[in-house]
Design a protein around this motif. Structure first.
Motif, PDB file in Angstrom:
ATOM      1  N   VAL A 237      20.670  52.724  30.394  1.00 10.14           N
ATOM      2  CA  VAL A 237      20.766  52.432  31.897  1.00 10.14           C
ATOM      3  C   VAL A 237      21.292  50.970  31.837  1.00 10.14           C
ATOM      4  N   ARG A 238      22.384  50.740  32.515  1.00  9.20           N
ATOM      5  CA  ARG A 238      22.779  49.229  32.333  1.00  9.20           C
ATOM      6  C   ARG A 238      22.106  48.567  33.618  1.00  9.20           C
ATOM      7  N   THR A 239      21.910  47.060  33.390  1.00  9.03           N
ATOM      8  CA  THR A 239      21.396  46.582  34.449  1.00  9.03           C
ATOM      9  C   THR A 239      22.027  46.372  35.838  1.00  9.03           C
ATOM     10  N   GLU A 240      23.521  46.305  35.390  1.00 12.23           N
ATOM     11  CA  GLU A 240      24.583  46.236  36.770  1.00 12.23           C
ATOM     12  C   GLU A 240      25.719  47.164  36.272  1.00 12.23           C
ATOM     13  N   ARG A 241      26.353  47.744  37.279  1.00 13.06           N
ATOM     14  CA  ARG A 241      27.315  48.850  37.052  1.00 13.06           C
ATOM     15  C   ARG A 241      28.630  47.917  36.889  1.00 13.06           C
ATOM     16  N   ILE A 242      29.472  48.168  35.517  1.00  9.77           N
ATOM     17  CA  ILE A 242      30.519  47.388  35.380  1.00  9.77           C
ATOM     18  C   ILE A 242      31.810  48.556  35.902  1.00  9.77           C
ATOM     19  N   PRO A 243      32.629  47.877  36.729  1.00 12.28           N
ATOM     20  CA  PRO A 243      33.760  48.911  37.296  1.00 12.28           C
ATOM     21  C   PRO A 243      34.413  49.665  36.122  1.00 12.28           C
ATOM     22  N   THR A 244      34.616  50.840  36.512  1.00  8.77           N
ATOM     23  CA  THR A 244      35.724  51.614  35.627  1.00  8.77           C
ATOM     24  C   THR A 244      36.785  52.320  36.384  1.00  8.77           C
ATOM     25  N   SER A 245      37.506  53.018  35.958  1.00  2.00           N
ATOM     26  CA  SER A 245      38.662  53.671  36.275  1.00  2.00           C
ATOM     27  C   SER A 245      38.344  54.327  37.569  1.00  2.00           C
ATOM     28  N   SER A 246      37.367  54.948  37.653  1.00  2.00           N
ATOM     29  CA  SER A 246      36.719  55.772  38.935  1.00  2.00           C
ATOM     30  C   SER A 246      36.583  54.913  39.883  1.00  2.00           C
ATOM     31  N   SER A 247      36.223  53.674  39.595  1.00  2.00           N
ATOM     32  CA  SER A 247      35.733  52.793  40.907  1.00  2.00           C
ATOM     33  C   SER A 247      36.946  52.663  41.677  1.00  2.00           C
ATOM     34  N   ASP A 251      36.154  47.475  45.022  1.00  2.00           N
ATOM     35  CA  ASP A 251      34.918  47.300  44.380  1.00  2.00           C
ATOM     36  C   ASP A 251      35.457  46.514  43.071  1.00  2.00           C
ATOM     37  N   ILE A 252      36.494  46.917  42.400  1.00  2.00           N
ATOM     38  CA  ILE A 252      36.711  46.261  41.259  1.00  2.00           C
ATOM     39  C   ILE A 252      37.227  44.854  41.521  1.00  2.00           C
ATOM     40  N   LEU A 253      37.701  44.425  42.694  1.00  2.00           N
ATOM     41  CA  LEU A 253      38.206  43.100  42.848  1.00  2.00           C
ATOM     42  C   LEU A 253      37.082  42.406  43.267  1.00  2.00           C
ATOM     43  N   SER A 254      36.161  42.931  43.895  1.00  2.00           N
ATOM     44  CA  SER A 254      34.879  42.225  44.359  1.00  2.00           C
ATOM     45  C   SER A 254      34.206  41.488  43.325  1.00  2.00           C
ATOM     46  N   TRP A 255      33.984  42.731  42.283  1.00  2.00           N
ATOM     47  CA  TRP A 255      33.194  42.417  40.856  1.00  2.00           C
ATOM     48  C   TRP A 255      33.947  41.181  40.195  1.00  2.00           C
ATOM     49  N   LEU A 256      35.371  41.372  40.128  1.00  2.00           N
ATOM     50  CA  LEU A 256      35.825  40.089  39.267  1.00  2.00           C
ATOM     51  C   LEU A 256      35.619  38.907  40.009  1.00  2.00           C
ATOM     52  N   ILE A 257      35.894  38.834  41.385  1.00  2.00           N
ATOM     53  CA  ILE A 257      35.672  37.566  41.961  1.00  2.00           C
ATOM     54  C   ILE A 257      34.226  36.997  41.935  1.00  2.00           C
ATOM     55  N   SER A 258      33.053  37.784  41.660  1.00  2.00           N
ATOM     56  CA  SER A 258      31.594  37.624  41.670  1.00  2.00           C
ATOM     57  C   SER A 258      31.386  36.985  40.272  1.00  2.00           C
ATOM     58  N   LYS A 259      32.318  37.400  39.332  1.00  2.00           N
ATOM     59  CA  LYS A 259      32.263  36.765  38.149  1.00  2.00           C
ATOM     60  C   LYS A 259      33.054  35.524  37.720  1.00  2.00           C
ATOM     61  N   GLY A 260      33.563  35.187  38.771  1.00  2.00           N
ATOM     62  CA  GLY A 260      34.583  33.837  38.807  1.00  2.00           C
ATOM     63  C   GLY A 260      35.915  33.838  38.206  1.00  2.00           C
ATOM     64  N   VAL A 261      36.331  35.228  38.532  1.00  2.00           N
ATOM     65  CA  VAL A 261      37.807  35.448  38.181  1.00  2.00           C
ATOM     66  C   VAL A 261      38.727  35.062  39.232  1.00  2.00           C
ATOM     67  N   VAL A 262      39.878  34.434  39.076  1.00  2.00           N
ATOM     68  CA  VAL A 262      40.611  34.002  40.032  1.00  2.00           C
ATOM     69  C   VAL A 262      41.776  35.139  40.236  1.00  2.00           C
ATOM     70  N   ILE A 263      41.923  35.753  41.313  1.00  2.00           N
ATOM     71  CA  ILE A 263      42.829  36.418  41.716  1.00  2.00           C
ATOM     72  C   ILE A 263      44.024  35.907  42.413  1.00  2.00           C
ATOM     73  N   ASP A 264      44.813  35.035  42.401  1.00  2.00           N
ATOM     74  CA  ASP A 264      45.815  34.481  43.065  1.00  2.00           C
ATOM     75  C   ASP A 264      47.075  35.396  43.482  1.00  2.00           C
ATOM     76  N   ARG A 265      47.098  36.592  43.264  1.00  2.00           N
ATOM     77  CA  ARG A 265      48.283  37.273  43.693  1.00  2.00           C
ATOM     78  C   ARG A 265      47.861  38.744  43.716  1.00  2.00           C
ATOM     79  N   PRO A 266      48.504  39.577  44.670  1.00  2.00           N
ATOM     80  CA  PRO A 266      48.376  41.179  44.483  1.00  2.00           C
ATOM     81  C   PRO A 266      48.562  41.530  43.111  1.00  2.00           C
TER      82      PRO A 266
END
Length: 385
Positions: A237-247, A251-266
């Motif tokens: 059991v993981r401490t946090e759920r990492i996005p998968t293809s079923s996400s 939710d995937i976008l929010s997770w990436l942003i929470s990890k400091g990943v810059v999404i500067d384009r669609p």
């Protein structure tokens, strides 16, 4: 409203539309055209014409001659396959030979390296696993008195002519335990009666009750120990759920942003998942591993399909053998008593023998083909010089 005449079926044509006439059996046609054709040749012709196996044709015709009817084929396979007849250790050996994936090979070699390193460091290595025991488990072989000539004779001698042992069904105990070279850990047993009728005893466990048991075990372990476990879902059991293809994409976008990943384009969802794949290795963390780490212990995970590297499997075999030999009432409470006695009978010497056996298996798996060179710090003999 009147119906159009061309929409109405004529009475003489209705039978052809609703229920077509049955054609003559091919075999009768062949026989009538070739009355002197040998039986075997006739069967071969029917087989080729209908696209049915020769043996099936012969069996069907024989059945029709005998009974006047033909039964539907049995689609349920009654004969057990080889995979159903062998035990878990043999199944895993077959999986390794047939499905030796490159990632499993790497996992296995890393495990073997780590387990040896920890032993050399003098750290206590604990192994744990789950198993199950049915109330009806018993030795399958029965003693047969060939001097008994009849049921009446058996009755007069106070004997029975029928097997009284159940077939292994009934209530089931789910058992967890942990042990090392010192034997089973005192106070480490978890045993409860199954409430499900599932064929897989793993269905009885989940992350919550496993973590509760694991938390109670940690204070009983030697300092700075190593805990070997397999990859059952409730162990991972993981401490946090990492996005998968079923996400969902958001939710995937929010997770990436929470990890400091810059999404500067669609981006499309596959593009976002590609970014998840790039960084997820930093965030894969398991609840059990963190619980152990907080107490200065280390979790080491067995490679999949390698239960032969876990000595507790041999301990379970010894425990179950004792229960089967001594199970006479087939009541779940009595089986629980037998289980406790069987566990007490597994000594530290037994465990040391089990571990030595596993080390032998490790040595076999460590043997690498001669063409693969061992990398060392010495490059003086390099062909580039």
């Amino acid at each position: 409203m009147s119906a159009r005449s061309d929409d109405v079926l004529e009475p003489e044509n209705m039978n052809d539309t609703i229920s077509p006439k049955r054609r003559n059996v091919q075999g009768k046609d062949l026989k009538s055209k070739n009355p002197n054709m040998p039986y075997k040749e006739l069967m071969n012709d029917i087989s080729r014409t209908l696209g049915i196996g020769y043996n099936s044709v012969c069996t069907t015709i024989s059945e029709y001659k005998t009974t006047g009817t033909v039964s539907s084929p049995n689609k349920i396979r009654s004969k057990k396959s080889l995979f159903d007849k062998i035990d878990d250790l043999d199944r895993n050996a077959l999986r390794q030979k047939v499905h030796e994936r490159e990632d499993l090979l790497v996992w296995r070699q890393n495990f073997l390296y780590d387990i040896r390193k920890y032993r050399e460091e003098g750290r206590t290595v604990y192994y744990f696993d789950e198993t199950w025991i049915n109330a009806g488990n018993c030795v399958e072989k029965l003693w047969v008195d060939k001097t008994i000539q009849s049921k009446h004779n058996a009755f007069n001698r106070g004997l029975t002519t029928g097997a009284t042992n159940p077939t292994g069904k009934g209530q089931r105990l789910i058992v967890l335990h942990i042990g090392s070279h010192n034997g089973f850990l005192e106070g480490g047993l978890l045993c409860f009666v199954s409430k499900k009728n599932s064929a897989d005893y793993h269905d009885e466990m989940n992350g919550d009750n496993f973590h509760e048991w694991f938390e109670s075990i940690i204070p009983r372990l030697d300092p700075n120990s190593v805990i070997v476990l397999d990859n059952a879902p409730y162990h991972s059991v993981r401490t946090e759920r990492i996005p998968t293809s079923s996400s969902k994409k958001q939710d995937i976008l929010s997770w990436l942003i929470s990890k400091g990943v810059v999404i500067d384009r669609p981006m499309f969802k596959p593009q976002l998942l590609a970014k998840v794949k790039e960084i997820k290795g930093r965030y894969v963390s398991y609840v059990v591993d963190n619980m152990a780490k907080d107490a200065d212990h280390t979790v080491l995970r067995l490679p999949p399909y390698h239960c032969e590297l876990n000595p507790i499997e041999l301990a379970w075999a010894m425990v179950k053998s004792y229960v089967k030999k001594n199970n006479t009432t087939f009541k779940i409470d009595d089986v629980r008593v037998l289980l406790n006695t069987a566990i007490e009978r597994v000594s530290s010497e037994n465990w040391q023998n089990f571990i030595q056996h596993v080390k032998t298996e490790e040595d076999k798996l460590t043997q690498i083909e001669p063409c693969i060179l061992t990398i060392t710090g010495d490059t003086s003999d390099s062909s580039d010089d």
